[in-house]
Design a protein around this motif. Structure first.
Motif, PDB file in Angstrom:
ATOM      1  N   ARG A 151       0.560  14.804  -0.655  1.00  0.00           N
ATOM      2  CA  ARG A 151       0.447  15.287  -2.038  1.00  0.00           C
ATOM      3  C   ARG A 151       1.585  16.263  -2.340  1.00  0.00           C
ATOM      4  O   ARG A 151       2.198  16.205  -3.402  1.00  0.00           O
ATOM      5  CB  ARG A 151      -0.896  16.003  -2.225  1.00  0.00           C
ATOM      6  CG  ARG A 151      -2.053  15.041  -2.318  1.00  0.00           C
ATOM      7  CD  ARG A 151      -2.835  15.243  -3.639  1.00  0.00           C
ATOM      8  NE  ARG A 151      -3.757  14.143  -3.856  1.00  0.00           N
ATOM      9  CZ  ARG A 151      -4.968  14.081  -3.342  1.00  0.00           C
ATOM     10  NH1 ARG A 151      -5.402  15.063  -2.590  1.00  0.00           N
ATOM     11  NH2 ARG A 151      -5.737  13.047  -3.585  1.00  0.00           N
ATOM     12  N   ARG A 203       4.466  16.322  -1.244  1.00  0.00           N
ATOM     13  CA  ARG A 203       5.740  15.611  -1.437  1.00  0.00           C
ATOM     14  C   ARG A 203       5.665  14.586  -2.569  1.00  0.00           C
ATOM     15  O   ARG A 203       6.615  13.820  -2.783  1.00  0.00           O
ATOM     16  CB  ARG A 203       6.103  14.860  -0.153  1.00  0.00           C
ATOM     17  CG  ARG A 203       6.442  15.775   0.997  1.00  0.00           C
ATOM     18  CD  ARG A 203       6.650  14.949   2.234  1.00  0.00           C
ATOM     19  NE  ARG A 203       6.874  15.789   3.403  1.00  0.00           N
ATOM     20  CZ  ARG A 203       6.972  15.323   4.619  1.00  0.00           C
ATOM     21  NH1 ARG A 203       6.861  14.022   4.840  1.00  0.00           N
ATOM     22  NH2 ARG A 203       7.164  16.132   5.630  1.00  0.00           N
ATOM     23  N   GLY A 204       4.513  14.531  -3.221  1.00  0.00           N
ATOM     24  CA  GLY A 204       4.345  13.600  -4.324  1.00  0.00           C
ATOM     25  C   GLY A 204       4.282  12.152  -3.878  1.00  0.00           C
ATOM     26  O   GLY A 204       4.606  11.249  -4.654  1.00  0.00           O
ATOM     27  N   ARG A 205       3.881  11.917  -2.631  1.00  0.00           N
ATOM     28  CA  ARG A 205       3.803  10.542  -2.122  1.00  0.00           C
ATOM     29  C   ARG A 205       2.357  10.043  -2.197  1.00  0.00           C
ATOM     30  O   ARG A 205       1.421  10.821  -2.188  1.00  0.00           O
ATOM     31  CB  ARG A 205       4.269  10.495  -0.660  1.00  0.00           C
ATOM     32  CG  ARG A 205       5.648  11.086  -0.438  1.00  0.00           C
ATOM     33  CD  ARG A 205       6.618   9.988  -0.073  1.00  0.00           C
ATOM     34  NE  ARG A 205       7.960  10.526   0.096  1.00  0.00           N
ATOM     35  CZ  ARG A 205       8.451  10.914   1.266  1.00  0.00           C
ATOM     36  NH1 ARG A 205       7.716  10.834   2.345  1.00  0.00           N
ATOM     37  NH2 ARG A 205       9.688  11.362   1.339  1.00  0.00           N
ATOM     38  N   ARG A 206       2.208   8.710  -2.203  1.00  0.00           N
ATOM     39  CA  ARG A 206       0.852   8.162  -2.294  1.00  0.00           C
ATOM     40  C   ARG A 206       0.215   8.100  -0.898  1.00  0.00           C
ATOM     41  O   ARG A 206       0.914   8.107   0.123  1.00  0.00           O
ATOM     42  CB  ARG A 206       0.861   6.786  -2.958  1.00  0.00           C
ATOM     43  CG  ARG A 206       1.563   5.716  -2.190  1.00  0.00           C
ATOM     44  CD  ARG A 206       1.596   4.406  -2.968  1.00  0.00           C
ATOM     45  NE  ARG A 206       2.197   3.373  -2.147  1.00  0.00           N
ATOM     46  CZ  ARG A 206       1.533   2.666  -1.244  1.00  0.00           C
ATOM     47  NH1 ARG A 206       0.254   2.856  -1.062  1.00  0.00           N
ATOM     48  NH2 ARG A 206       2.159   1.762  -0.525  1.00  0.00           N
TER      49      ARG A 206
END
Ligand SMILES: [Zn+2]
Ligand SMILES: [Zn+2]
Length: 355
Positions: A46, A48-51
């Motif tokens: 989260r 790093r803004g990754r899924r």
């Protein structure tokens, strides 16, 4: 029961014992560790803004480069030896808490006579026993760990644990039997003293609050992040919590090959004794670059047999050099009685000085 059937039954019993719910490798502790790993994974992704994905999670907590590393393969063999094959033998070599509790009660009764049990509310005695047992167990662990780091002959045994080049939850039992037996006995002695004194003061039946048959505080550590102290997950307690509790990052620093981290963070679940004795190093919140192992000090053990045998040979070498040193000192002081042991030589040296 015939031979093979008896061996099979014993093996089955040992495996069931290793994985029983109250054990360190039982379902509650492993599921707890997995849950903390999931939170750690989700938090990092989260940030790093990754899924998130199940595949990504499995890859992040069980990376092949760690699981299949030669060091990890040695961990697996030593875990099987220490955690399954030899576990009941270790149990027989330890004088446990109950033995020392009864000895302490007998000693106090012999010295001071029978004591009328103090009448404190049950919850205060339970709380006191819970906290004191943890503090005593941690103090014994810190002291044993300190000795195994600072005494060169004992470091030979502890080096087996520190020779790990990668860390998995199985690294916990990457230990030499001498170390396991020493830690177990010192913890049995220290907690036995606590329960002996408390039994003398409050009467029989003193016990801590429990979870899965263990001290609730210690088990709370075990069923949450306890297993992650040997892992690649950098979970760091800083500030005041970092002075009270050992986070996974505390122990990862303990395994660092950087000399500035040598002999630091010697506690198990608590950092308080490290704080008290000046051996604490608090990890940074962000991951610190660490190489695990003992550096150039010794080549890593490449077999479980080597990990068990080589330390014994090196230990004998230390003892031999120690004894030779005493004999040289004795000769220099004119002690020529043919004394062979350091203890006899020491006595004669003392006598020769007194004369
Ligand atoms: Zn250590
Ligand atoms: Zn360790």
């Amino acid at each position: 029961m015939s031979g093979p059937v008896a061996i099979w039954a014993a093996l089955q019993g040992a495996v069931l014992e290793a994985f029983k719910p109250a054990s360190a490798y039982g379902a509650p502790a492993l599921i707890g560790a997995l849950a903390v790993c999931a939170l750690y994974y989700a938090g990092r992704r989260r940030a790093r803004g990754r899924r998130l994905s199940v595949r990504g999670f499995v890859r992040s907590i069980f990376p092949k480069r760690i699981l299949l590393h030669p060091s990890s393969l040695i961990d697996m063999r030593l875990w099987t030896l220490n955690g399954v094959a030899l576990a009941s033998a270790y149990g027989m070599l330890g004088l446990g808490l109950f033995f020392w509790r009864d000895e302490v009660v007998a000693g106090l009764t012999h010295g001071w006579g029978r004591h009328t049990p103090a009448r404190w509310p049950a919850w205060t005695i339970l709380t006191l026993a819970t906290v004191l047992q943890l503090l005593a167990s941690e103090l014994a662990y810190w002291f044993a760990h300190y000795c195994f780091h600072k005494i060169p002959a004992l470091w030979e045994f502890h080096k087996v644990h520190h020779s790990a080049e990668v860390m998995t939850t199985l690294t916990e039992l990457r230990q030499h039997p001498v170390e396991i037996i020493a830690f177990m006995n010192l913890i049995g002695l220290s907690t036995g003293i606590v329960f002996g004194v408390m039994t003398y003061a409050f009467g029989p039946g003193v016990r801590p609050f429990t979870l899965l048959n263990g001290n609730i505080l210690l088990m709370a550590f075990l069923v949450t992040y306890g297993h992650l102290r040997h892992s690649h997950m950098w979970i760091a307690f800083t500030g005041f919590p970092g002075r009270i509790l050992q986070s996974p990052a505390h122990h990862q620093l303990h395994h660092s090959a950087n000399p500035m981290h040598y002999d630091r963070n010697l506690g198990f679940a608590l950092a308080v004794w490290d704080w008290a004795f000046g051996t604490l190093v608090i990890p940074a919140r962000a991951r610190e670059p660490i190489v695990f192992g003992v550096g150039a000090e010794a080549p890593p053990f490449r077999s479980a047999v080597a990990a068990f045998v080589v330390p014994c040979v090196r230990f004998a070498g230390h003892v031999g050099r120690f004894a030779a040193g005493w004999r040289r000192r004795a000769a220099a002081h004119g002690v020529a009685s043919g004394a062979q042991t350091p203890f006899v030589i020491a006595r004669e040296l003392r006598q020769s000085k007194e004369l």
